[in-house]
Design an enzyme around this catalytic site. Structure first.
Site, mmCIF file in Angstrom:
data_model
loop_
_atom_site.group_PDB
_atom_site.id
_atom_site.type_symbol
_atom_site.label_atom_id
_atom_site.label_comp_id
_atom_site.label_asym_id
_atom_site.label_seq_id
_atom_site.Cartn_x
_atom_site.Cartn_y
_atom_site.Cartn_z
ATOM 1 N N TYR A 1 155.542 29.695 -25.790
ATOM 2 C CA TYR A 1 154.303 30.069 -26.480
ATOM 3 C C TYR A 1 154.577 30.422 -27.935
ATOM 4 O O TYR A 1 153.844 30.037 -28.826
ATOM 5 C CB TYR A 1 153.633 31.265 -25.779
ATOM 6 C CG TYR A 1 152.256 31.530 -26.337
ATOM 7 C CD1 TYR A 1 151.130 30.946 -25.768
ATOM 8 C CD2 TYR A 1 152.076 32.340 -27.465
ATOM 9 C CE1 TYR A 1 149.870 31.151 -26.291
ATOM 10 C CE2 TYR A 1 150.817 32.551 -28.001
ATOM 11 C CZ TYR A 1 149.713 31.955 -27.411
ATOM 12 O OH TYR A 1 148.473 32.157 -27.943
ATOM 13 N N PHE B 1 135.178 14.228 -49.046
ATOM 14 C CA PHE B 1 135.503 13.694 -47.736
ATOM 15 C C PHE B 1 134.646 14.465 -46.728
ATOM 16 O O PHE B 1 134.409 15.664 -46.887
ATOM 17 C CB PHE B 1 136.989 13.795 -47.384
ATOM 18 C CG PHE B 1 137.275 13.141 -46.058
ATOM 19 C CD1 PHE B 1 137.260 11.763 -45.944
ATOM 20 C CD2 PHE B 1 137.470 13.898 -44.912
ATOM 21 C CE1 PHE B 1 137.450 11.151 -44.711
ATOM 22 C CE2 PHE B 1 137.661 13.289 -43.674
ATOM 23 C CZ PHE B 1 137.653 11.903 -43.580
ATOM 24 N N THR B 2 134.215 13.764 -45.668
ATOM 25 C CA THR B 2 133.218 14.310 -44.734
ATOM 26 C C THR B 2 133.581 15.715 -44.216
ATOM 27 O O THR B 2 132.832 16.663 -44.426
ATOM 28 C CB THR B 2 133.069 13.349 -43.553
ATOM 29 O OG1 THR B 2 134.371 13.074 -43.013
ATOM 30 C CG2 THR B 2 132.451 12.017 -44.000
ATOM 31 N N ASP C 1 144.630 17.423 -50.745
ATOM 32 C CA ASP C 1 144.385 16.862 -49.422
ATOM 33 C C ASP C 1 145.453 15.783 -49.299
ATOM 34 O O ASP C 1 145.318 14.681 -49.816
ATOM 35 C CB ASP C 1 142.975 16.281 -49.319
ATOM 36 C CG ASP C 1 142.717 15.633 -47.954
ATOM 37 O OD1 ASP C 1 143.698 15.351 -47.235
ATOM 38 O OD2 ASP C 1 141.547 15.399 -47.623
ATOM 39 N N LYS D 1 147.417 10.600 -39.978
ATOM 40 C CA LYS D 1 147.428 9.455 -40.899
ATOM 41 C C LYS D 1 148.884 9.155 -41.284
ATOM 42 O O LYS D 1 149.620 8.588 -40.501
ATOM 43 C CB LYS D 1 146.551 9.725 -42.129
ATOM 44 C CG LYS D 1 145.271 10.522 -41.878
ATOM 45 C CD LYS D 1 144.242 9.832 -41.013
ATOM 46 C CE LYS D 1 143.041 10.710 -40.650
ATOM 47 N NZ LYS D 1 142.304 11.372 -41.673
ATOM 48 N N ARG E 1 131.067 3.488 -44.061
ATOM 49 C CA ARG E 1 131.325 4.547 -45.040
ATOM 50 C C ARG E 1 130.299 4.368 -46.145
ATOM 51 O O ARG E 1 130.543 3.708 -47.149
ATOM 52 C CB ARG E 1 132.761 4.456 -45.587
ATOM 53 C CG ARG E 1 133.805 5.119 -44.694
ATOM 54 C CD ARG E 1 133.563 6.594 -44.537
ATOM 55 N NE ARG E 1 134.552 7.290 -43.733
ATOM 56 C CZ ARG E 1 134.251 8.201 -42.821
ATOM 57 N NH1 ARG E 1 132.995 8.480 -42.534
ATOM 58 N NH2 ARG E 1 135.194 8.855 -42.193
ATOM 59 N N PHE F 1 127.498 10.632 -38.713
ATOM 60 C CA PHE F 1 128.001 9.273 -38.485
ATOM 61 C C PHE F 1 128.753 9.142 -37.162
ATOM 62 O O PHE F 1 128.798 8.076 -36.577
ATOM 63 C CB PHE F 1 128.901 8.822 -39.642
ATOM 64 C CG PHE F 1 130.085 9.719 -39.882
ATOM 65 C CD1 PHE F 1 129.956 10.857 -40.652
ATOM 66 C CD2 PHE F 1 131.311 9.430 -39.322
ATOM 67 C CE1 PHE F 1 131.040 11.710 -40.850
ATOM 68 C CE2 PHE F 1 132.410 10.263 -39.524
ATOM 69 C CZ PHE F 1 132.265 11.408 -40.290
HETATM 70 C C1 LIG Z 1 141.126 12.248 -41.708
HETATM 71 C C2 LIG Z 1 140.995 12.993 -42.964
HETATM 72 C C3 LIG Z 1 140.799 14.385 -42.959
HETATM 73 C C4 LIG Z 1 140.587 15.190 -41.692
HETATM 74 O O1 LIG Z 1 141.651 15.096 -40.817
HETATM 75 P P1 LIG Z 1 141.461 15.089 -39.217
HETATM 76 O O2 LIG Z 1 142.872 15.051 -38.714
HETATM 77 O O3 LIG Z 1 140.667 13.877 -38.858
HETATM 78 O O4 LIG Z 1 140.750 16.343 -38.834
HETATM 79 C C5 LIG Z 1 140.731 15.016 -44.189
HETATM 80 N N1 LIG Z 1 140.838 14.333 -45.347
HETATM 81 C C6 LIG Z 1 141.005 13.013 -45.380
HETATM 82 C C7 LIG Z 1 141.117 12.304 -46.688
HETATM 83 C C8 LIG Z 1 141.082 12.291 -44.198
HETATM 84 O O5 LIG Z 1 141.221 10.966 -44.237
#
Ligand SMILES: *Cc1c(COP(=O)(O)O)cnc(C)c1O
Length: 484
Positions: A73, A125-126, A216, A259, A383, A450
């Protein structure tokens, strides 16, 4: 020496069968899914280009690492391995793992934003903007104008416009701006990079005014590769060196390991300021889990620790972006309008240019993504206006200049032959583009619409069948647009 082709720097050890469906099956599937590719079942898809998020193929080493998961843990050894990878590769001394990128965005927004604050960034970004707004902040787009022009060939379309940033600072005062969020690369601009010079300029500007810079870093490795390829004086540096230098020009970063880092789940918040770290660790136990696991299993931490190191290998990143370019150039050669220059993780179709017969209110990109699925079983994503959502103050639809369909390439998953099939599918749809029909909402969720929205063709009677029918009936009464 003659020019040779390049090939993927890996060979295949395990395969996962995929299969093609018939057109009439796909017509039914997309209708049941409310014309939203997010609501298709993956078994209904032939080549899945919905996202590069969490869809990467892990290496044999990462799978071996999964077996070394220490599921304690607290204080799992895998946490310390991850901490070392992040320190070595990104240079952030302090690391809080999170279940994925938005977990880190949530912590950072709660940590730094006071209601009434303003957060400039290079295009929204969303999930990033939503967490800023939920924390009481207001997002301001300070990306250069070229980013909004799908045909501009600017090599660093992700750059911040210092004059726009300065105007925001003058209007609200540096004290109301906790940080500038710099996305590298900029997903919604089409995977476009930020130059090292621009990062340096933003860093010096913000330092002088006591404003933090938060990256980011989701696709920072891909950004580093573009810097190496395009920026004067950077060609002889390694991607790893460039990445470290980029991160040096920031106070911290949010990261989606799904990513760049070649894992199926995971993320982190990287910081330097010790006082901030203590607060972030405390918030982490509330929302993610103890600060040495952050919502992840030990094995997930280990896979990410290894994936981070693999992601900065030169031959890997070259073939990764090379594959995206291969697809993009085939489409360009056929005259399909795409965002240029081609981005790092995806080829973006310019749906507004491709479907001029559809007004923005009929969501051309959503319609194009649905039509591509019916045409070929290839799954892409919208998008454009659907992703942009509504303005929280006015309740009106936001209509960003870019109305795009994203063909996102998972890492190490598909071969060049798959890219050929995708290119041929898009080209044949392009040749019959005037047949693509506009869409209207029949269900619109409140947050990040979306992902879960449902649509029907404009003017056509709403044909419902299958399990979605009861759902439609239940939501339609309140779900029509403009209910705010
Ligand atoms: C995917 C993404 C996020 C959010 O990450 P998640 O792992 O999907 O929560 C933030 N910023 C960018 C540019 C992204 O492509």
């Amino acid at each position: 020496m003659s020019q040779r082709s390049w090939a993927e720097p890996w060979k295949i050890k395990v395969v996962e069968p995929i299969h093609m469906t018939t057109r009439s099956e796909r017509e039914r599937h997309i209708r049941v899914a409310g014309y939203n590719t997010f609501l298709l079942r993956s078994d209904e898809v032939y080549i899945d280009l919905l996202t590069d998020s969490g869809t990467s193929a892990m290496s044999d080493r990462q799978w071996a690492g999964m077996m070394m998961g220490d599921e304690a843990y607290a204080g799992s050894r895998n946490f310390y391995n991850l901490e070392k990878s992040v320190r070595d590769v990104y240079g952030y001394e302090e690391l809080i793992p999170t279940h994925q990128g938005r977990g880190a965005e949530h912590l950072l927004s709660k940590l730094l934003i006071t209601p009434g604050d303003h957060v400039p960034g290079n295009m929204y970004f969303t999930t990033t903007r939503l967490h800023q707004e939920l924390a009481g902040g207001t997002f301001h787009d300070v990306i250069i104008d070229e980013a909004h022009d799908p045909a501009s060939l600017h090599p660093f379309k992700g750059n911040i416009d210092l004059a726009k940033l300065d105007a925001i600072v003058h209007e609200y005062g540096a004290a109301r701006i906790p940080y500038v969020c710099v996305a590298v690369t900029v997903n919604l601009a089409g995977g476009q990079p930020v130059s090292m010079q621009n990062l340096l300029d933003v860093w010096s500007y913000c330092r002088a005014r006591g404003i933090k810079v938060m990256l980011d870093a989701t696709r920072a490795v891909e950004n580093a590769w573009f810097i190496q390829q395009r920026e004067v004086g950077m060609g002889d540096r390694t991607v790893a060196e460039i990445l470290r230098r980029m991160c040096d020009l920031s106070d911290g970063a949010t990261m989606s390991g799904k990513k760049d880092s070649l894992v199926n789940i995971g993320g982190w918040l990287g910081l330097r300021d010790k006082a901030l770290v203590a607060k972030a660790q405390n918030l982490a136990v509330v929302y993610e889990g103890l600060h040495t696991y952050g919502g992840l299993a030990g094995r997930d931490l280990e896979a990410m620790a290894i994936g981070i190191r693999e992601s900065v290998q030169e031959e890997y990143i070259r073939s990764r972006i090379g594959q995206v370019y291969y697809l993009g150039e085939r489409l360009q050669d056929a005259g399909v309008p795409i965002v240029t220059p081609i981005g790092g993780h995806a080829v973006f179709l310019d749906a507004a240019a491709m479907l001029p017969h559809l007004p923005r209110e009929q969501f051309p990109a959503q319609a194009l993504a649905a039509a591509l699925y019916v045409e070929s079983g290839v799954r892409a994503m919208e998008r454009g206006a659907v992703s942009a959502g509504r303005d929280p103050l006015t309740g009106h639809n936001r209509y960003p200049k870019l109305e795009l369909v994203r063909l996102t390439i998972p890492r190490r998953v598909y071969t060049q032959a798959h890219m050929d099939v995708v290119a041929e599918s898009v080209i044949s749809l392009f040749q019959e583009r005037e047949k693509v029909h506009g869409l209207q909402f029949i269900y619109e969720p409140e947050y990040l619409r979306f992902f879960q929205a449902q649509f029907a063709p404009v003017g056509a009677p709403v044909v419902l069948d299958g399990p979605a029918e009861a759902y439609h009936a239940a939501v339609r009464s309140f779900a029509l647009t403009g209910r705010r």
